[in-house]
Scaffold this motif. Structure first.
Motif, mmCIF file in Angstrom:
data_model
loop_
_atom_site.group_PDB
_atom_site.id
_atom_site.type_symbol
_atom_site.label_atom_id
_atom_site.label_comp_id
_atom_site.label_asym_id
_atom_site.label_seq_id
_atom_site.Cartn_x
_atom_site.Cartn_y
_atom_site.Cartn_z
ATOM 1 N N ILE B 261 0.865 -1.166 -0.063
ATOM 2 C CA ILE B 261 0.063 0.041 0.038
ATOM 3 C C ILE B 261 0.952 1.094 -0.009
ATOM 4 C CG2 ILE B 261 -1.865 -1.130 1.102
ATOM 5 C CD1 ILE B 261 -0.873 0.668 3.679
ATOM 6 N N GLY B 262 0.504 2.431 -0.248
ATOM 7 C CA GLY B 262 0.853 3.663 -0.049
ATOM 8 C C GLY B 262 0.509 4.552 1.160
ATOM 9 N N PRO B 263 0.780 5.642 1.295
ATOM 10 C CA PRO B 263 0.297 6.406 2.366
ATOM 11 C C PRO B 263 -0.970 6.915 2.172
ATOM 12 C CG PRO B 263 2.228 7.533 1.117
ATOM 13 C CD PRO B 263 2.166 6.115 0.914
ATOM 14 N N GLU B 264 -1.395 6.899 0.803
ATOM 15 C CA GLU B 264 -2.915 7.460 0.608
ATOM 16 C C GLU B 264 -3.866 6.552 0.967
ATOM 17 O OE1 GLU B 264 -0.500 6.878 -1.715
ATOM 18 O OE2 GLU B 264 -1.197 5.146 -2.627
ATOM 19 N N GLN B 265 -3.475 5.283 1.359
ATOM 20 C CA GLN B 265 -4.277 4.153 1.628
ATOM 21 C C GLN B 265 -4.457 3.904 3.291
ATOM 22 O OE1 GLN B 265 -2.538 2.425 -1.724
ATOM 23 N NE2 GLN B 265 -4.125 0.782 -1.494
ATOM 24 N N VAL B 266 -3.832 4.843 3.803
ATOM 25 C CA VAL B 266 -3.767 4.869 5.449
ATOM 26 C C VAL B 266 -4.862 5.681 5.849
ATOM 27 C CG1 VAL B 266 -2.538 5.538 7.354
ATOM 28 C CG2 VAL B 266 -1.080 4.614 5.636
ATOM 29 N N ASP B 267 -5.801 5.136 6.559
ATOM 30 C CA ASP B 267 -6.871 5.683 7.651
ATOM 31 C C ASP B 267 -6.467 6.405 8.889
ATOM 32 O OD1 ASP B 267 -8.600 4.854 5.419
ATOM 33 O OD2 ASP B 267 -8.467 2.720 6.367
ATOM 34 N N VAL B 268 -5.522 5.824 9.523
ATOM 35 C CA VAL B 268 -5.176 6.503 10.733
ATOM 36 C C VAL B 268 -3.979 6.106 11.260
ATOM 37 C CG1 VAL B 268 -6.299 4.206 12.000
ATOM 38 C CG2 VAL B 268 -5.708 6.422 13.423
ATOM 39 N N ALA B 269 -3.177 7.233 11.818
ATOM 40 C CA ALA B 269 -1.506 7.067 12.173
ATOM 41 C C ALA B 269 -1.408 7.201 13.449
ATOM 42 C CB ALA B 269 -1.048 7.978 11.254
ATOM 43 N N GLN B 270 -0.511 6.494 14.131
ATOM 44 C CA GLN B 270 -0.076 6.630 15.427
ATOM 45 C C GLN B 270 1.580 6.776 15.249
ATOM 46 O OE1 GLN B 270 -2.302 6.471 17.567
ATOM 47 N NE2 GLN B 270 -3.961 5.149 16.018
ATOM 48 N N LEU B 271 2.000 8.409 14.915
ATOM 49 C CA LEU B 271 3.358 8.713 14.932
ATOM 50 C C LEU B 271 4.115 9.062 16.152
ATOM 51 C CD1 LEU B 271 2.458 10.650 11.658
ATOM 52 C CD2 LEU B 271 3.020 8.289 12.109
ATOM 53 N N TYR B 272 5.139 8.666 16.217
ATOM 54 C CA TYR B 272 6.069 8.835 17.504
ATOM 55 C C TYR B 272 6.310 10.251 17.796
ATOM 56 C CZ TYR B 272 9.525 6.999 20.818
ATOM 57 O OH TYR B 272 10.347 7.046 22.102
ATOM 58 N N ASP B 273 5.682 10.786 18.894
ATOM 59 C CA ASP B 273 5.848 12.105 19.053
ATOM 60 C C ASP B 273 6.666 12.533 20.373
ATOM 61 O OD1 ASP B 273 3.712 10.998 20.678
ATOM 62 O OD2 ASP B 273 2.230 12.396 20.734
ATOM 63 N N CYS B 274 7.750 12.189 20.540
ATOM 64 C CA CYS B 274 8.634 12.595 21.571
ATOM 65 C C CYS B 274 8.670 13.978 21.579
ATOM 66 C CB CYS B 274 9.832 11.790 21.444
ATOM 67 S SG CYS B 274 10.691 12.092 19.842
ATOM 68 N N PHE B 275 8.531 14.617 20.496
ATOM 69 C CA PHE B 275 8.555 16.236 20.445
ATOM 70 C C PHE B 275 7.800 16.473 19.078
ATOM 71 C CE2 PHE B 275 12.475 15.038 22.506
ATOM 72 C CZ PHE B 275 12.515 16.062 23.659
ATOM 73 N N THR B 276 6.990 17.687 18.998
ATOM 74 C CA THR B 276 6.194 17.768 18.123
ATOM 75 C C THR B 276 7.022 17.725 16.574
ATOM 76 O OG1 THR B 276 6.662 20.175 18.338
ATOM 77 C CG2 THR B 276 4.635 19.433 19.335
ATOM 78 N N ILE B 277 8.189 18.335 16.631
ATOM 79 C CA ILE B 277 8.816 18.344 15.243
ATOM 80 C C ILE B 277 8.958 16.893 14.856
ATOM 81 C CG2 ILE B 277 11.239 17.996 16.449
ATOM 82 C CD1 ILE B 277 10.099 19.932 12.858
ATOM 83 N N THR B 278 9.115 15.762 15.672
ATOM 84 C CA THR B 278 9.057 14.379 15.036
ATOM 85 C C THR B 278 8.074 13.959 14.213
ATOM 86 O OG1 THR B 278 10.184 14.045 17.203
ATOM 87 C CG2 THR B 278 9.790 12.100 16.030
ATOM 88 N N VAL B 279 6.842 14.262 14.791
ATOM 89 C CA VAL B 279 5.314 14.033 13.948
ATOM 90 C C VAL B 279 5.512 14.491 12.352
ATOM 91 C CG1 VAL B 279 2.884 14.083 13.907
ATOM 92 C CG2 VAL B 279 4.126 13.724 15.959
ATOM 93 N N LEU B 280 5.854 16.031 12.419
ATOM 94 C CA LEU B 280 5.911 16.656 11.333
ATOM 95 C C LEU B 280 6.784 16.256 10.169
ATOM 96 C CD1 LEU B 280 4.796 20.101 10.646
ATOM 97 C CD2 LEU B 280 7.105 20.019 10.298
ATOM 98 N N MET B 281 8.090 15.696 10.748
ATOM 99 C CA MET B 281 9.122 15.243 9.822
ATOM 100 C C MET B 281 8.556 13.927 9.386
ATOM 101 S SD MET B 281 12.464 16.969 11.034
ATOM 102 C CE MET B 281 13.560 15.777 10.306
ATOM 103 N N THR B 282 7.897 13.135 10.263
ATOM 104 C CA THR B 282 7.506 11.690 9.974
ATOM 105 C C THR B 282 6.476 11.710 8.926
ATOM 106 O OG1 THR B 282 8.235 10.909 12.157
ATOM 107 C CG2 THR B 282 6.812 9.279 10.795
ATOM 108 N N LEU B 283 5.675 12.634 8.979
ATOM 109 C CA LEU B 283 4.542 12.826 7.970
ATOM 110 C C LEU B 283 5.123 13.046 6.589
ATOM 111 C CD1 LEU B 283 2.019 15.279 10.033
ATOM 112 C CD2 LEU B 283 1.503 12.672 9.000
#
Lengths: 135, 370
Positions: B261-283
């Motif tokens: 699959i690709g990211p466009e098929q993802v319905d919900v995400a749990q992204l490691y958020d030790c700091f806010t920037i981590t989520v932003l860059m992971t996205l």
């Protein structure tokens, strides 16, 4: 008192260089790579054959932060203070402080080496190369 | 398949050792999978940051009264848990074991948090201390290169805190506004307090097995593992050629390719958020948006329930618990089972990220449904 670096046979040329007024970095005799901090092997070609060269003193800011709270007692009286990553003209990067007002700091800004004597240590710090900058 | 999940309470757990917390989480995960502990033949344990114990995997195995065929302690910092899950899955698919327990426990809140406040080697005379400053270096570079604002980072914290507020297990159940965020106590610019995750005691565990074994053992709600991947940056922050890109891209590419699959098929995400920037860059690195576009992507509540990509629906490290990562896997499992307190209606696919060091290590998990 500022925390002390742990001087080892590997890092002794770096710290004695600063005391002698020069910032030294390691240079690989086999592949020409240049780096800091000190290592036993060149991280590019893994050679153990290196020498120490003297930095010209020019560099640029890669990024910086400003501490608003002290994590160590030696810095309680110093906050707010900045910590920056500076890339030397010769390539190696180091953690340092830049003597500038907060609003003057920017990425890619040219800086100039200034070796400070601070609390008994000789530390490689930087000033803005172009004098006062406005963005 | 992830056949069972379990966790302790999150927050301050004075008097509880990591070993005791591991046992509680594993007991609950086995009960959730309806598996007897005698079936367990693999045990993967994350090292606790609050104290190094040699051969800690054997300590936990003894406390659990199991004799694993395969396992031990793994250390990739915050990327460890999904990585252990993937090693467990690979061991199962190669016949090395059948029922693997993956568990993590730590008590940096009531124990010692020295792992997160240490000086970075000989750079201490410059005042270079602590994990938050390393991430702040990366955040500053991102803001300068791409025009990312602190308010945009705040959208990530606002979403996590909103989700955590409705999670009865969350350590911090206090929603915030963007204004609250920008006015929280400055820590190390560009970060203020609400950019930074919680410090938490606690444990979480999962039980991993093949689809066939789950059927044989009668696990009631197994969740399929569709893909996993890892990637490592290795350079310290000061030495990293590019601060604004990470091996999360490699990790996600591997996991998405495995899942087909690709990211466009993802319905919900749990992204490691030790700091806010981590989520932003992971996205960005996962391909949910282009590099540099993370700020606009997270604006206007895109990460909140009902937004374009509901993210950290149990509150993440910013609100549920600061534990490194396994709680995100647990919430992914709940979303796929349809049992989250912030359930995304009709969610078929969930991506979970784990990340360690100062963006040194990364691991990715893609969960789906039967």
């Amino acid at each position: 008192m500022l925390p002390r670096p742990e001087v080892t046979p590997l890092t002794e040329p770096y710290w004695s260089g600063l005391a002698a007024g020069e910032l030294r970095f390691q240079h690989c005799r086999d592949c020409g790579n240049a780096w800091l901090p000190a290592r036993d092997e060149c991280p590019r070609c893994l050679s153990r054959s290196h020498d120490w060269q003297v930095a010209s003193g020019g560099g640029r800011i890669i990024s910086w932060v400003v501490y608003r709270q002290a994590v160590h007692e030696a810095f309680v009286e110093r906050i707010p203070y900045n910590v920056a990553i500076v890339e030397l003209d010769e390539g190696p990067r180091l953690i340092t402080n830049v003597d500038a007002r907060e609003e003057e700091l920017a990425i890619e800004l040219p800086v100039r080496l200034r070796i400070d004597e601070d609390d008994g240590l000789h530390l490689p710090r930087f000033t803005l190369a172009g004098g006062r900058w406005s963005r | 398949m992830i056949a069972g999940v379990g966790h302790t309470a999150y927050g301050k757990l004075p008097g509880r050792s990591p070993t005791s917390m591991n046992v509680e989480a594993v007991r609950k995960a086995l009960a959730d999978a309806r598996v007897e502990k005698d079936a367990v033949d693999a045990l993967f344990v994350k090292y606790p940051t609050s104290g190094h114990v040699p051969m800690y995997g054997q300590v936990v195995a003894e406390a659990l009264g199991v004799q694993p065929r395969i396992g031990g302690v793994w250390d990739q910092g915050g990327a460890t848990n999904i990585s252990m899950l993937s090693f467990a899955a690979m061991a199962i698919s190669h016949g090395q074991c059948e029922v693997a327990v993956v568990t993590t426990a730590d008590n940096p809140r009531t124990g010692t948090r020295q792992a997160y406040e240490r000086a970075w080697g000989d750079d201490a005379p410059f005042g270079w201390f602590g994990t938050p400053a390393g991430y702040a270096m990366i955040a500053r570079r991102h803001m300068e290169e791409f025009g990312t604002t602190h308010e945009q980072l705040g959208e990530i914290a606002v979403a996590a805190r909103r989700h955590g507020a409705t999670n009865p297990d969350a350590q911090l159940r206090a929603p915030i506004t963007l204004e609250d965020f920008t006015q929280s106590r400055p820590v190390v610019d560009p970060f203020c307090r609400d950019d930074c995750c919680l410090i938490s005691d606690g444990a979480a565990a999962i039980v991993v097995m093949s689809r066939e074994r789950a059927r044989q053992l009668g696990a009631p709600a197994p969740v399929p593992v569709l893909g996993f991947g890892q990637g490592q940056t290795s350079w310290e922050v000061a030495q990293r050629p590019t601060l604004t890109e990470t091996a999360a891209a490699v990790s996600a590419h591997t996991a998405f390719a495995m899942a087909g699959i690709g990211p466009e098929q993802v319905d919900v995400a749990q992204l490691y958020d030790c700091f806010t920037i981590t989520v932003l860059m992971t996205l960005e690195d996962y391909g949910f948006c282009r590099k540099g576009q993370g700020g606009p992507f997270v604006a206007d509540g895109a990460l909140q329930l009902g937004g374009a990509l509901p993210t950290n629906t149990s509150g993440g490290l910013l609100s549920e618990t600061g534990m490194p990562g396994m709680q995100l896997v647990l919430e992914g499992v709940r979303q796929m089972r349809g049992t989250s307190v912030n359930q995304v209606p009709g969610a078929q696919t969930c991506v979970v990220s784990n990340q360690g060091g100062i963006m040194h290590t990364h691991s990715t998990l893609v969960l789906g449904q039967e």
